[in-house]
Design a protein around this motif. Structure first.
Motif, PDB file in Angstrom:
ATOM      1  N   VAL A 273      35.488   0.942 -10.528  1.00  0.00           N
ATOM      2  CA  VAL A 273      36.289   0.272 -11.567  1.00  0.00           C
ATOM      3  C   VAL A 273      37.777   0.629 -11.366  1.00  0.00           C
ATOM      4  N   GLU A 274      38.011   1.904 -11.034  1.00  0.00           N
ATOM      5  CA  GLU A 274      39.384   2.365 -10.770  1.00  0.00           C
ATOM      6  C   GLU A 274      40.001   1.568  -9.603  1.00  0.00           C
ATOM      7  N   LEU A 275      39.186   1.334  -8.572  1.00  0.00           N
ATOM      8  CA  LEU A 275      39.687   0.594  -7.404  1.00  0.00           C
ATOM      9  C   LEU A 275      39.994  -0.867  -7.758  1.00  0.00           C
ATOM     10  N   VAL A 276      39.193  -1.435  -8.645  1.00  0.00           N
ATOM     11  CA  VAL A 276      39.491  -2.815  -9.087  1.00  0.00           C
ATOM     12  C   VAL A 276      40.840  -2.820  -9.801  1.00  0.00           C
ATOM     13  N   GLU A 277      41.016  -1.844 -10.710  1.00  0.00           N
ATOM     14  CA  GLU A 277      42.292  -1.754 -11.448  1.00  0.00           C
ATOM     15  C   GLU A 277      43.457  -1.615 -10.476  1.00  0.00           C
ATOM     16  N   LYS A 278      43.254  -0.750  -9.485  1.00  0.00           N
ATOM     17  CA  LYS A 278      44.312  -0.502  -8.495  1.00  0.00           C
ATOM     18  C   LYS A 278      44.690  -1.814  -7.782  1.00  0.00           C
ATOM     19  N   HIS A 279      43.680  -2.556  -7.349  1.00  0.00           N
ATOM     20  CA  HIS A 279      43.996  -3.778  -6.599  1.00  0.00           C
ATOM     21  C   HIS A 279      44.593  -4.867  -7.492  1.00  0.00           C
ATOM     22  N   LEU A 280      44.188  -4.873  -8.753  1.00  0.00           N
ATOM     23  CA  LEU A 280      44.830  -5.812  -9.697  1.00  0.00           C
ATOM     24  C   LEU A 280      46.310  -5.477  -9.826  1.00  0.00           C
TER      25      LEU A 280
ATOM     26  N   LEU B 181      38.250  -7.924  -6.551  1.00  0.00           N
ATOM     27  CA  LEU B 181      36.905  -7.345  -6.474  1.00  0.00           C
ATOM     28  C   LEU B 181      36.520  -7.093  -5.020  1.00  0.00           C
ATOM     29  N   GLN B 182      36.869  -8.029  -4.158  1.00  0.00           N
ATOM     30  CA  GLN B 182      36.502  -7.872  -2.741  1.00  0.00           C
ATOM     31  C   GLN B 182      37.205  -6.670  -2.121  1.00  0.00           C
ATOM     32  N   HIS B 183      38.485  -6.497  -2.446  1.00  0.00           N
ATOM     33  CA  HIS B 183      39.201  -5.334  -1.899  1.00  0.00           C
ATOM     34  C   HIS B 183      38.591  -4.034  -2.423  1.00  0.00           C
ATOM     35  N   ALA B 184      38.287  -4.023  -3.718  1.00  0.00           N
ATOM     36  CA  ALA B 184      37.731  -2.802  -4.314  1.00  0.00           C
ATOM     37  C   ALA B 184      36.363  -2.488  -3.712  1.00  0.00           C
ATOM     38  N   LEU B 185      35.537  -3.508  -3.534  1.00  0.00           N
ATOM     39  CA  LEU B 185      34.200  -3.283  -2.959  1.00  0.00           C
ATOM     40  C   LEU B 185      34.309  -2.771  -1.524  1.00  0.00           C
ATOM     41  N   ALA B 186      35.259  -3.312  -0.773  1.00  0.00           N
ATOM     42  CA  ALA B 186      35.445  -2.855   0.612  1.00  0.00           C
ATOM     43  C   ALA B 186      35.816  -1.374   0.625  1.00  0.00           C
ATOM     44  N   ASP B 187      36.763  -0.986  -0.225  1.00  0.00           N
ATOM     45  CA  ASP B 187      37.165   0.428  -0.283  1.00  0.00           C
ATOM     46  C   ASP B 187      35.992   1.309  -0.697  1.00  0.00           C
ATOM     47  N   PHE B 188      35.274   0.841  -1.711  1.00  0.00           N
ATOM     48  CA  PHE B 188      34.203   1.670  -2.266  1.00  0.00           C
ATOM     49  C   PHE B 188      33.048   1.845  -1.270  1.00  0.00           C
ATOM     50  N   MET B 189      32.738   0.781  -0.541  1.00  0.00           N
ATOM     51  CA  MET B 189      31.656   0.907   0.455  1.00  0.00           C
ATOM     52  C   MET B 189      32.005   1.970   1.495  1.00  0.00           C
ATOM     53  N   ARG B 190      33.280   2.059   1.829  1.00  0.00           N
ATOM     54  CA  ARG B 190      33.709   3.069   2.813  1.00  0.00           C
ATOM     55  C   ARG B 190      33.725   4.463   2.191  1.00  0.00           C
ATOM     56  N   GLU B 191      34.242   4.539   0.942  1.00  0.00           N
ATOM     57  CA  GLU B 191      34.370   5.852   0.290  1.00  0.00           C
ATOM     58  C   GLU B 191      33.020   6.422  -0.126  1.00  0.00           C
ATOM     59  N   CYS B 192      32.126   5.571  -0.556  1.00  0.00           N
ATOM     60  CA  CYS B 192      30.868   6.030  -1.160  1.00  0.00           C
ATOM     61  C   CYS B 192      29.649   5.348  -0.549  1.00  0.00           C
TER      62      CYS B 192
END
Ligand code: PMP
Ligand code: GLN
Length: 382
Positions: A45-52, A268-279
């Motif tokens: 959720v934090e990553l979505v906020e960041k990309h927004l 959402l796509q950017h956040a999901l990409a980051d999250f898949m790598r991080e977690c």
């Protein structure tokens, strides 16, 4: 003006909407429509906020944000030893629903036959009908909800354009094995048809590993495989999914996708990409996460008059209410919601020809323990 003649005369409002509305209207615990009553990972959720905030607010590339397609390609390699080219074989879509629709429209023409196994997820047949195709329904065996491959064989012909499979299976919670897929591949060998494999619950398999059509080299060549981030990241409302298919099939799917929606939601796509790598552990831990919920729920349900075999995959549990009542499942589901305060999904609506006298309903256990505890207390009293 003459009255509009419906293109989908037999289609009403989807059962998921009907039952969720009924649950709301009567203040029932909603175990009907499949969605978690808990939040996506906080970091995501934090990553979505960041990309927004960082301004990722304009159109994404039509086929999807490349970083996400690359993360998916890596995951496919790690999990299924499958090579998929992010450039030409992976497409991000607004939900698996759009991917299913686009895949069906990419290959089905007027008069083509499309085989589905009943009970079948409800978005397949309307898409086939709108493409001018005819849906051929092959029932799964009851009460095991497994396919009988000879039944598939008996309906295959040169008119068959597409066979749709779904594993782990909604609503029954059964899974196909690698041997099942090998059988499917062998049966299809004489035919030039395609396969659409709905694998949105790929990470929720309780014993062993998910068998993907992508990992079967013969099926890989003729398949669209469809996935959903909504299921994996507890975010069904984000409506973000993807399709994986060989280059030529992907090219046709994208022709539909680009005029249906053009692209999926960018931040959402950017956040999901980051999250898949991080977690990367998130999806690896999902089966255990949901196994605990399934076990918590079914342990309590054992004290009730519902009969069931524990689900093998998905976040759904099917149960037979035959010891409680013989009424039709749609009536029982309504009554359970209104009189007992637990909303469920009747499964006859997923059949062209429901088995006579069947008494099954589907529970969604993607819920917090407190919700499952409260629901099972009510179910034990039925
Ligand atoms: N296929 C199946 C079997 C499903 O259960 C769902 C879920 N809701 C979908 C497709 C659609 O997924 P999405 O919400 O990503 O469109
Ligand atoms: N797939 C979800 C289910 O099976 C519902 C999706 C929807 O409501 N369209 O419950």
């Amino acid at each position: 003006m003459s009255l509009l003649e419906s293109k989908l005369p037999n289609v009403g409002t989807t059962i998921f909407t009907v039952m969720s509305q009924l649950a709301e209207q009567h203040g029932a615990i909603n175990l009907s429509q499949g969605f978690p009553d808990f939040q996506p990972p906080a970091r995501l959720v934090e990553l979505v906020e960041k990309h927004l905030r960082d301004g990722r607010n304009q159109y994404a590339p039509m086929a999807g944000v490349m970083a996400l397609r690359e993360a998916i390609a890596e995951k496919l390699r790690d999990l299924y030893a499958v090579h998929a080219d992010p450039e030409s074989e992976i497409t991000i879509t607004p939900g698996a629903t759009e991917a299913l629709f686009a895949a069906i429209h990419a290959v089905v023409r007027a008069g083509d036959e499309v085989v589905v196994f009943d009970p079948a997820y409800d978005s397949y047949e309307p898409a086939v009908a709108l493409a001018g195709g005819k849906t051929i329904h092959v029932p799964l065996e009851t009460p095991s909800f497994t396919p009988r491959w000879d039944r598939l064989e008996s309906v295959l012909s040169d008119r068959t354009r597409l066979v749709i499979v779904n594993t782990p299976h909604n609503p029954s919670g059964t899974v196909l094995s690698e041997a099942d897929l090998a059988e499917l591949a062998a049966l299809l060998r004489p035919y030039g048809c395609y396969v659409l494999s709905d694998e949105v619950y790929e990470h929720i398999v309780f014993d062993g590993r998910h068998a993907s059509v992508l990992a079967n080299p013969e099926l890989r060549e003729r398949s669209f495989a469809v996935f959903s981030f909504g299921k994996t990241y507890h975010a069904t409302g984000w409506k973000t999914g993807y399709a994986v298919a060989p280059r030529a099939l992907t090219a046709e799917l994208r022709k539909i996708h680009q005029y249906l929606t053009f692209a999926a939601v960018t931040p959402l796509q950017h956040a999901l990409a980051d999250f898949m790598r991080e977690c990367p552990e998130h999806h690896l831990e999902l089966a255990d996460f949901y196994r605990k919920k399934r076990d918590f729920f079914v342990e309590r349900l054992r004290a009730s008059r519902f009969a069931f075999t524990p689900s093998q995959g998905t976040y759904f549990q099917l149960a037979d209410y035959g010891r409680i009542s013989r009424e039709p499942d749609t009536d029982f589901a309504r009554r359970l919601t209104i009189e007992h305060g637990v909303a469920v999904i009747p499964i006859s609506v997923f059949y062209a020809d429901p088995p006579a006298g069947a008494t099954f309903v589907r529970f969604c256990f993607a819920k917090q323990e407190a919700t499952l505890r409260a629901a099972s207390e009510r179910l034990v009293a039925v």
